[in-house]
Design an enzyme around this catalytic site. Sequence first.
Site, PDB file in Angstrom:
ATOM      1  N   ASP A  79       0.653  -1.166   0.013  1.00  0.00           N
ATOM      2  CA  ASP A  79       0.058   0.022  -0.162  1.00  0.00           C
ATOM      3  C   ASP A  79       0.897   1.109  -0.172  1.00  0.00           C
ATOM      4  O   ASP A  79       0.919   2.314  -0.396  1.00  0.00           O
ATOM      5  CB  ASP A  79      -1.190   0.069   1.133  1.00  0.00           C
ATOM      6  CG  ASP A  79      -0.839  -0.418   2.253  1.00  0.00           C
ATOM      7  OD1 ASP A  79       0.565  -0.347   2.437  1.00  0.00           O
ATOM      8  OD2 ASP A  79      -0.884  -0.772   3.384  1.00  0.00           O
ATOM      9  N   ASP A 489       3.785   0.535  13.002  1.00  0.00           N
ATOM     10  CA  ASP A 489       2.537  -0.712  13.302  1.00  0.00           C
ATOM     11  C   ASP A 489       3.686  -1.970  13.911  1.00  0.00           C
ATOM     12  O   ASP A 489       2.646  -2.491  14.538  1.00  0.00           O
ATOM     13  CB  ASP A 489       2.689  -0.855  12.228  1.00  0.00           C
ATOM     14  CG  ASP A 489       1.801  -0.329  11.388  1.00  0.00           C
ATOM     15  OD1 ASP A 489       0.937   0.383  11.832  1.00  0.00           O
ATOM     16  OD2 ASP A 489       1.156  -0.927   9.893  1.00  0.00           O
TER      17      ASP A 489
END
Length: 891
Positions: A79, A489
């Site tokens: 992404d 993350d």
Amino acid sequence: MRRTRILTALLALAAGLLAGTPPALAADAPTAAGSTDTAQTAVAADTYTWKNARIDGGGFVPGIVFNRSEKNLAYARTDIGGAYRWTESTKSWTPLLDSVGWDEWGHTGVVSLASDSVDPDKVYAAVGTYTNSWDPTNGAVLRSSDRGAGWQKADLPFKLGGNMPGRGMGERLAVDPNRNSVLYLGAPSGKGLWRSTDSGASWSRVTAFPNAGNYVQDATDTSGYASDNQGIVWVTFDESTGTKGSTTQTVYVGVADKDNAVYRSTDGGTTWSRLAGQPTGCLAHKGVLDAANGYLYLAYSDKGGPYDGGKGRLWRYATGSGTWTDISPVAEADTYYGFGGLTVDRQHPGTVMATAYSSWWPDTQIFRSTDSGGTWTKAWDYTSYPNRSNRYTMDVSSVPWLTFGANPAPPEQTPKLGWMTEALEIDPFDSARMMYGTGATIYGIENLTDWDGGGTFTVEPMVRGLEETAVNDLVSPPSGAPLLSALGDIGGFRHTDLTKVPSMMYTSPNLTTTTGLDYAETNPNTVVRVGDLDSGPHIGFSTDNGANWFAGTDPSSVTGGGTVAAASDGSRFVWSPSGTGVQYTTGFGTSWSASSGIPAGARVESDRADPKTFYGFKSGTFYMSSDGGATFTASPASGLPSGDSVRFKALPGTKGDVWLAGGASDGAYGLWHSTDGGATFTRLAGVEQADTIGFGKAATGASYQTLYTSAKIGGVRGIFRSTDKGATWTRINDDAHQWGWTGAAITGDPRVYGRVYVSTNGRGIVYGDTSDTSGGGGGTDPAPSGACAVTYRITNQWSGGFQADVTLTNTGTSAWNGWTLGWTFPDGQRITQLWNADPTQDGAAVTARNVSWNAAVAPGSSVGFGFTGSWTGSNTRPTSFRLDDRTCTAT
């Protein structure tokens, strides 16, 4: 579990995008500068070798594409981190979009990939990260005739969203399998369906296509992110309706419209109609055609994903009769997820598989049918709740951090099968192999057909070479591990070996995103990190160079990590968290006091020589503290950047030596230097723009540490190095190695001349080594000075095995700060386990390198380690030992 993927990119870019200093504001490069500044720039004057510090994965992989005509040719899209090609010989992925430059950083987001089955050398990528104002450029379709080694670009008149909601649906880009000069692209934002008839060189809207989509995730989102129309989401050709060289007649298109999700053309795209009888109330995430049996399979979810989805169905459409059949493996009432991943076995087309992409708890689910969806089996089932019976085993030994250090209660397990499992592909040439993407990695299975006989199949990472972390901060201490990182993350890692995947991310606390990281300059065993966590402390401390951690205590009202600074001796810390003002503490943060004289949200750093001196910056003003962060005074320095897109650091070993980089093209933007602790600053001539600053080992003969920056100098954007205090600069990257946005962090290595660590926003940690052997060691670790003595003692021996202790003594007159001991076994003995050092063995040659806590060895002091080994025939002791380039006395 890991739902912060979108936040990673936004946080990593927040300072630039939201405070007026986005990469978009940088001028196009390369262009002539036309500058009269005196600094000189040697562009690409040094040759660097670039690699990733291995993490393996770390982000969402929304798409995997196999070529249908050539075995082992596969691609993956990410992404925010570019595209990759599978290399079968090494079982690894090769990055394809590292050439994307600073001013087009959005083109590192890949919304779709298409591999040409007529000409396998051709591959296409639809690129663009956001459809709203965060992304400075429109989308583009990249085309390659050499499998992604080089690209040509066709700019589009609209944006694409590789990191937008719905990015797991697809593929939105498709090549006609009969006439490969024809391609289709589904656009977001109400821009409709687009077509190229010249192999992607030019594009035009298919005006006859009747529906541009209407589904948005959240219509109330004023940022334009969640409120964007997700548009046209996939294109599928029925190859049986065309012949080689002629246009395929039947094309299916998926639309983000819950009432009108699937359209079809039967005349080569001239006219289009809604597919009659289709189900309503859900979005078709995927449409996969089995032309051999005449079935179009569709995976439906009530949401666009990749995070959300509470209900879903699987449907089969018979292309000949027009019959719709609900083939869902479970009743709709029993779903709490949507279906996303969908694939057909091209060797056995009656075999179809699907995933419950949004089943976050207790795990994702994978479904398999061998009778075209008539009956299904699951990857796991409950026996008696909460106990599970798995058809698989998982081996994550190659990427051990995928367990996330978790110890969940049933029915959860670790490692998980995954989450956000929108990408699922059976190898079209090998029914036993399948790959699927998750929010953290790519998993692979190479004995998939064991599923059908009741056997157990093995799931393991198939992700080597694909590096997808967003990097927020990097430090390279003078001793201990060469690299510590702050990541989005997955928190961050301590790299003791850049070529190996670390065993675990930071834990205790296990921050989802680490926003700041620092160590004590004269006591590098003391490390602090801060970051984001749904609940619990936002700060952690280490006293062993980041090997182990313990949580600190938050001041009241803390909502996020912010930035943090450690005193040079580790005696105190200053923290600027989100949600409250700047705080200071002595010790390890059991209690905090508010700093005065500095605004909330300021970026903070420490002086690297004076333990009571700290610095801050906020909205154009530099701040100084000489009492350990209790009080700050605003500097009278003027002309600094007015916004907050600024990063600054103090030089190790020298009090008051501060470098500041940042700004925006509509104001002050560049690199500044202070030698009086920030009271005054001088802007460096010739540095037009700079966003990061870092220090590394000085060049041979240089009196000042090497500087590194991500900057625009001499009209060129790149990674630059200076060995003369910024008087001259050398560009050390090249146009093939740009990695989009590199504005978060940079640091040199204090032990290896020329080595630099570069942050990226989605391509992980990149590090470079110079080929310049004249600078300061040519990229080799420095040798300890002084003489040495080694005592080698076998403490136990048995048939085929033995145990030994090694004592290394500094018999010189100067201290060692890191050591590497080497020897060769006379009889080819093999080390089986070694403690208190990091070993490597190549044949009979062994090296043992210090670990973090025993790197420093004072004159007259010793350090020891032990090991067990195996032997055959004889176990003769080695008689020669070398400490780097010195021979030690051996006993």
